[in-house]
Design a protein around this motif. Structure first.
Motif, PDB file in Angstrom:
ATOM      1  N   GLN A 271       0.818  -1.199   0.000  1.00  0.00           N
ATOM      2  CA  GLN A 271       0.000   0.000   0.000  1.00  0.00           C
ATOM      3  C   GLN A 271       0.860   1.261   0.000  1.00  0.00           C
ATOM      4  O   GLN A 271       1.940   1.287   0.576  1.00  0.00           O
ATOM      5  CB  GLN A 271      -0.920   0.033   1.221  1.00  0.00           C
ATOM      6  N   VAL A 272       0.348   2.309  -0.640  1.00  0.00           N
ATOM      7  CA  VAL A 272       0.914   3.650  -0.562  1.00  0.00           C
ATOM      8  C   VAL A 272      -0.220   4.582  -0.172  1.00  0.00           C
ATOM      9  O   VAL A 272      -1.259   4.607  -0.841  1.00  0.00           O
ATOM     10  CB  VAL A 272       1.492   4.126  -1.909  1.00  0.00           C
ATOM     11  N   THR A 273      -0.034   5.325   0.905  1.00  0.00           N
ATOM     12  CA  THR A 273      -0.985   6.357   1.300  1.00  0.00           C
ATOM     13  C   THR A 273      -0.195   7.591   1.689  1.00  0.00           C
ATOM     14  O   THR A 273       0.704   7.515   2.534  1.00  0.00           O
ATOM     15  CB  THR A 273      -1.861   5.903   2.491  1.00  0.00           C
ATOM     16  N   SER A 274      -0.500   8.709   1.054  1.00  0.00           N
ATOM     17  CA  SER A 274       0.243   9.936   1.331  1.00  0.00           C
ATOM     18  C   SER A 274      -0.696  11.126   1.284  1.00  0.00           C
ATOM     19  O   SER A 274      -1.429  11.312   0.308  1.00  0.00           O
ATOM     20  CB  SER A 274       1.367  10.130   0.311  1.00  0.00           C
ATOM     21  N   THR A 275      -0.690  11.933   2.345  1.00  0.00           N
ATOM     22  CA  THR A 275      -1.434  13.188   2.385  1.00  0.00           C
ATOM     23  C   THR A 275      -0.450  14.332   2.167  1.00  0.00           C
ATOM     24  O   THR A 275       0.502  14.504   2.924  1.00  0.00           O
ATOM     25  CB  THR A 275      -2.177  13.366   3.719  1.00  0.00           C
ATOM     26  N   LEU A 276      -0.706  15.109   1.122  1.00  0.00           N
ATOM     27  CA  LEU A 276       0.197  16.171   0.713  1.00  0.00           C
ATOM     28  C   LEU A 276      -0.243  17.512   1.285  1.00  0.00           C
ATOM     29  O   LEU A 276      -1.372  17.658   1.777  1.00  0.00           O
ATOM     30  CB  LEU A 276       0.239  16.253  -0.814  1.00  0.00           C
ATOM     31  N   ALA A 277       0.631  18.509   1.190  1.00  0.00           N
ATOM     32  CA  ALA A 277       0.279  19.859   1.595  1.00  0.00           C
ATOM     33  C   ALA A 277      -0.972  20.298   0.841  1.00  0.00           C
ATOM     34  O   ALA A 277      -1.101  20.089  -0.361  1.00  0.00           O
ATOM     35  CB  ALA A 277       1.437  20.814   1.285  1.00  0.00           C
ATOM     36  N   GLY A 278      -1.905  20.904   1.545  1.00  0.00           N
ATOM     37  CA  GLY A 278      -3.176  21.288   0.951  1.00  0.00           C
ATOM     38  C   GLY A 278      -4.284  20.304   1.234  1.00  0.00           C
ATOM     39  O   GLY A 278      -5.445  20.563   0.932  1.00  0.00           O
ATOM     40  N   GLY A 279      -3.935  19.136   1.809  1.00  0.00           N
ATOM     41  CA  GLY A 279      -4.964  18.207   2.244  1.00  0.00           C
ATOM     42  C   GLY A 279      -5.314  17.115   1.271  1.00  0.00           C
ATOM     43  O   GLY A 279      -6.214  16.311   1.539  1.00  0.00           O
ATOM     44  N   THR A 280      -4.636  17.028   0.137  1.00  0.00           N
ATOM     45  CA  THR A 280      -4.915  15.975  -0.841  1.00  0.00           C
ATOM     46  C   THR A 280      -4.284  14.662  -0.403  1.00  0.00           C
ATOM     47  O   THR A 280      -3.104  14.624  -0.045  1.00  0.00           O
ATOM     48  CB  THR A 280      -4.368  16.366  -2.227  1.00  0.00           C
ATOM     49  N   THR A 281      -5.058  13.579  -0.481  1.00  0.00           N
ATOM     50  CA  THR A 281      -4.557  12.247  -0.142  1.00  0.00           C
ATOM     51  C   THR A 281      -4.615  11.349  -1.366  1.00  0.00           C
ATOM     52  O   THR A 281      -5.640  11.267  -2.043  1.00  0.00           O
ATOM     53  CB  THR A 281      -5.383  11.623   0.994  1.00  0.00           C
ATOM     54  N   TRP A 282      -3.494  10.703  -1.653  1.00  0.00           N
ATOM     55  CA  TRP A 282      -3.416   9.679  -2.694  1.00  0.00           C
ATOM     56  C   TRP A 282      -3.270   8.313  -2.033  1.00  0.00           C
ATOM     57  O   TRP A 282      -2.527   8.165  -1.074  1.00  0.00           O
ATOM     58  CB  TRP A 282      -2.217   9.923  -3.609  1.00  0.00           C
ATOM     59  N   ARG A 283      -3.995   7.329  -2.567  1.00  0.00           N
ATOM     60  CA  ARG A 283      -3.921   5.954  -2.073  1.00  0.00           C
ATOM     61  C   ARG A 283      -3.783   5.019  -3.265  1.00  0.00           C
ATOM     62  O   ARG A 283      -4.391   5.246  -4.309  1.00  0.00           O
ATOM     63  CB  ARG A 283      -5.173   5.576  -1.277  1.00  0.00           C
ATOM     64  N   MET A 284      -3.029   3.953  -3.095  1.00  0.00           N
ATOM     65  CA  MET A 284      -2.877   2.981  -4.176  1.00  0.00           C
ATOM     66  C   MET A 284      -2.237   1.700  -3.657  1.00  0.00           C
ATOM     67  O   MET A 284      -1.649   1.673  -2.572  1.00  0.00           O
ATOM     68  CB  MET A 284      -2.012   3.565  -5.300  1.00  0.00           C
ATOM     69  N   CYS A 285      -2.354   0.651  -4.445  1.00  0.00           N
ATOM     70  CA  CYS A 285      -1.609  -0.582  -4.246  1.00  0.00           C
ATOM     71  C   CYS A 285      -0.517  -0.652  -5.310  1.00  0.00           C
ATOM     72  O   CYS A 285      -0.536   0.083  -6.288  1.00  0.00           O
ATOM     73  CB  CYS A 285      -2.522  -1.800  -4.391  1.00  0.00           C
ATOM     74  N   TRP A 286       0.431  -1.557  -5.111  1.00  0.00           N
ATOM     75  CA  TRP A 286       1.475  -1.760  -6.107  1.00  0.00           C
ATOM     76  C   TRP A 286       1.918  -3.207  -6.106  1.00  0.00           C
ATOM     77  O   TRP A 286       1.764  -3.923  -5.119  1.00  0.00           O
ATOM     78  CB  TRP A 286       2.673  -0.832  -5.855  1.00  0.00           C
ATOM     79  N   HIS A 287       2.450  -3.652  -7.225  1.00  0.00           N
ATOM     80  CA  HIS A 287       3.132  -4.936  -7.288  1.00  0.00           C
ATOM     81  C   HIS A 287       4.210  -4.850  -8.359  1.00  0.00           C
ATOM     82  O   HIS A 287       4.301  -3.854  -9.090  1.00  0.00           O
ATOM     83  CB  HIS A 287       2.169  -6.104  -7.542  1.00  0.00           C
ATOM     84  N   TYR A 288       5.045  -5.865  -8.440  1.00  0.00           N
ATOM     85  CA  TYR A 288       6.156  -5.865  -9.383  1.00  0.00           C
ATOM     86  C   TYR A 288       5.982  -6.996 -10.373  1.00  0.00           C
ATOM     87  O   TYR A 288       5.752  -8.151  -9.996  1.00  0.00           O
ATOM     88  CB  TYR A 288       7.500  -6.000  -8.663  1.00  0.00           C
ATOM     89  N   ASP A 289       6.102  -6.651 -11.659  1.00  0.00           N
ATOM     90  CA  ASP A 289       5.942  -7.612 -12.740  1.00  0.00           C
ATOM     91  C   ASP A 289       7.297  -7.848 -13.391  1.00  0.00           C
ATOM     92  O   ASP A 289       8.054  -6.899 -13.643  1.00  0.00           O
ATOM     93  CB  ASP A 289       4.947  -7.049 -13.761  1.00  0.00           C
ATOM     94  N   SER A 290       7.624  -9.099 -13.679  1.00  0.00           N
ATOM     95  CA  SER A 290       8.958  -9.411 -14.173  1.00  0.00           C
ATOM     96  C   SER A 290       9.206  -8.916 -15.592  1.00  0.00           C
ATOM     97  O   SER A 290      10.348  -8.927 -16.064  1.00  0.00           O
ATOM     98  CB  SER A 290       9.201 -10.929 -14.121  1.00  0.00           C
ATOM     99  N   SER A 291       8.165  -8.461 -16.292  1.00  0.00           N
ATOM    100  CA  SER A 291       8.352  -7.839 -17.606  1.00  0.00           C
ATOM    101  C   SER A 291       8.126  -6.331 -17.536  1.00  0.00           C
ATOM    102  O   SER A 291       8.941  -5.548 -18.019  1.00  0.00           O
ATOM    103  CB  SER A 291       7.397  -8.454 -18.643  1.00  0.00           C
TER     104      SER A 291
END
Length: 437
Positions: A56-76
């Protein structure tokens, strides 16, 4: 390919593995993280991300905006982002933007016709993930990624960076200035393919903009230093040694899923300027064309596309959308799949790479994105973006080679009713600003 001309020719990947959910935890850090406590709290708890905490990635930036996401790694494909959502201040819940986003090919044909590479699916891009040093991820965190047949790599940086002015507005009296600096959440990896190193960068801005870029650096291949074809550029003293010119055609694959629905729609906009008549002024008329069937699209002056939500609207009642904003490009006419700037295709699980697609789409199935455009109705569209760079080397490309960037942006269009960073003092001016400022 005459490999004698390329003593350090790229080594094909021995295994073309499927996507694997591997890696380490990601947590936001840096200047933007310090402002999270002061940002306006969301009105309701955010739904849980469909991935475990390490992904997971969750980050709240200056100004109050929050981004959320998942990630994975693909061998290609390398780094893949999943379930990307955006929540500016004042929005009661996260707004899903992307179901998935990733690189879909780096196609590298040489001008002399002696070499041509599909770096993702043919030459081990995913296996070349590089270890990053702390100085390469200032104010952020480097996390481990498990790469098949390689092992653990300290290969994923997440941090925040300033991008300069987000806005500036002075009133007419000169007694008040509204100004703010923008912040970006930045995720990046570095993958080595032979002498080249590719920086895959994703930026998520406090105003809702997403930027995708690939930066090529590393070194010019020593195997290119010959004077045989007369197509390159002199490198070194005199005009004896040449570096062979080549292209980098970079593709991205985007599955939007705005507001959690797979039934986004695509629209194309074209503006036509009419010269003035007599003492009049020129006029411009803009037309909208729904893209209802698969399309290979070509960019031109005053043309653009947007992906429109099937279900979501902002507080003004306008449909949410994201506009595709291509960066500078050098379109390559050598292959059918490189001749167009964007492709809109019906989502197919096996259609993952713009060329040399290694997934099984059935016996005899075509393997490049251009061949998948066959007038099928778009009920679940996928967007492919192609940005090209023609690399004619220069003395300054050695040694090491400065980064040359290519990429595009996704700009929010009507996702919110006003600028998501609007100061509280100006929040009552939606659709009705005062005369003057």
């Amino acid at each position: 390919m005459d490999k004698s001309r390329f003593p350090h020719a790229r080594k094909p990947a021995s295994v073309l593995a499927a996507a694997v959910l591997l890696g380490g935890a990601l947590t936001a850090a840096g200047p933007g993280a310090a402002t999270a406590a002061t940002a306006r709290a969301p009105q309701a708890p955010a739904p849980a991300l469909p991935c475990s905490a390490p992904y997971q990635v969750t980050s709240t930036l200056a100004g109050g905006t929050t981004w959320r996401m998942c990630w994975h790694y693909d061998s290609s494909a390398g780094l893949v982002l999943d379930k990307v959502s955006y929540q500016p201040k004042g929005e009661p819940r996260p707004i899903q933007v992307l179901t998935s986003a990733k690189l879909a090919q780096i196609h590298v044909p040489y001008d002399d016709g002696q070499a041509e590479y599909d770096d993702l699916t043919g030459f081990g891009f995913g296996y070349g993930l590089q270890n990053l040093k702390p100085t390469e991820c200032p104010g952020g965190t480097i996390k481990k990624v498990k790469v098949p047949d390689v092992g653990q790599v300290d290969g994923l940086c997440t941090t925040t960076r300033s991008r300069g002015h987000a806005y500036r507005l002075a009133n007419d009296e000169g007694t008040k200035v509204w100004q703010a600096e923008g912040k970006d959440l930045l995720l990046y990896t570095v993958n080595k393919v032979s002498w080249y190193e590719y920086i895959t960068e994703w930026r998520f801005s406090s105003d809702g903009t997403i930027s995708a870029n690939v930066g090529a650096t590393g070194s010019l291949s020593p195997g290119d230093y010959d004077a045989g074809d007369g197509r390159g550029w002199p490198i070194g003293k005199g005009a004896k040694d040449y570096a062979t010119s080549h292209s980098h055609n970079v593709f991205w694959r985007l599955n939007f899923g705005l507001d959690g629905s797979s039934k986004d729609r695509i629209e194309q906009y074209d503006s036509k300027v009419t010269p003035p008549a007599g003492n009049g002024s020129p006029k411009t008329r803009t037309t909208r064309t729904p893209v209802t069937k698969e399309l290979a699209g070509d960019a031109k002056a005053m043309r653009w596309w947007r992906v429109v939500s099937a279900t979501g609207k902002n507080k003004d009642g306008h449909a949410r959308s994201y506009e595709i904003v291509p960066g500078p490009t050098a379109k390559h006419a050598g292959r059918a799949f490189t001749k167009h700037d964007v492709y809109f295709t019906q989502n197919r699980a096996c259609e993952q790479f713009a060329s040399n697609n290694t997934l099984n789409c059935g016996r005899g199935a075509p393997s490049s994105v251009d061949t998948w455009v066959n007038a099928e109705t778009l009920s679940n569209p996928v967007v492919w973006v192609n940005i090209g760079f023609h690399h004619i080397a220069r003395d300054e490309d050695q040694q090491p080679m400065p980064v040359h960037w290519q990429g595009f942006q996704l700009a929010p269009r009507d996702v919110t009713a006003m600028n998501p960073l609007t100061p509280a003092e100006l929040a009552n001016q939606n659709g009705a600003p005062p005369l003057g400022s």
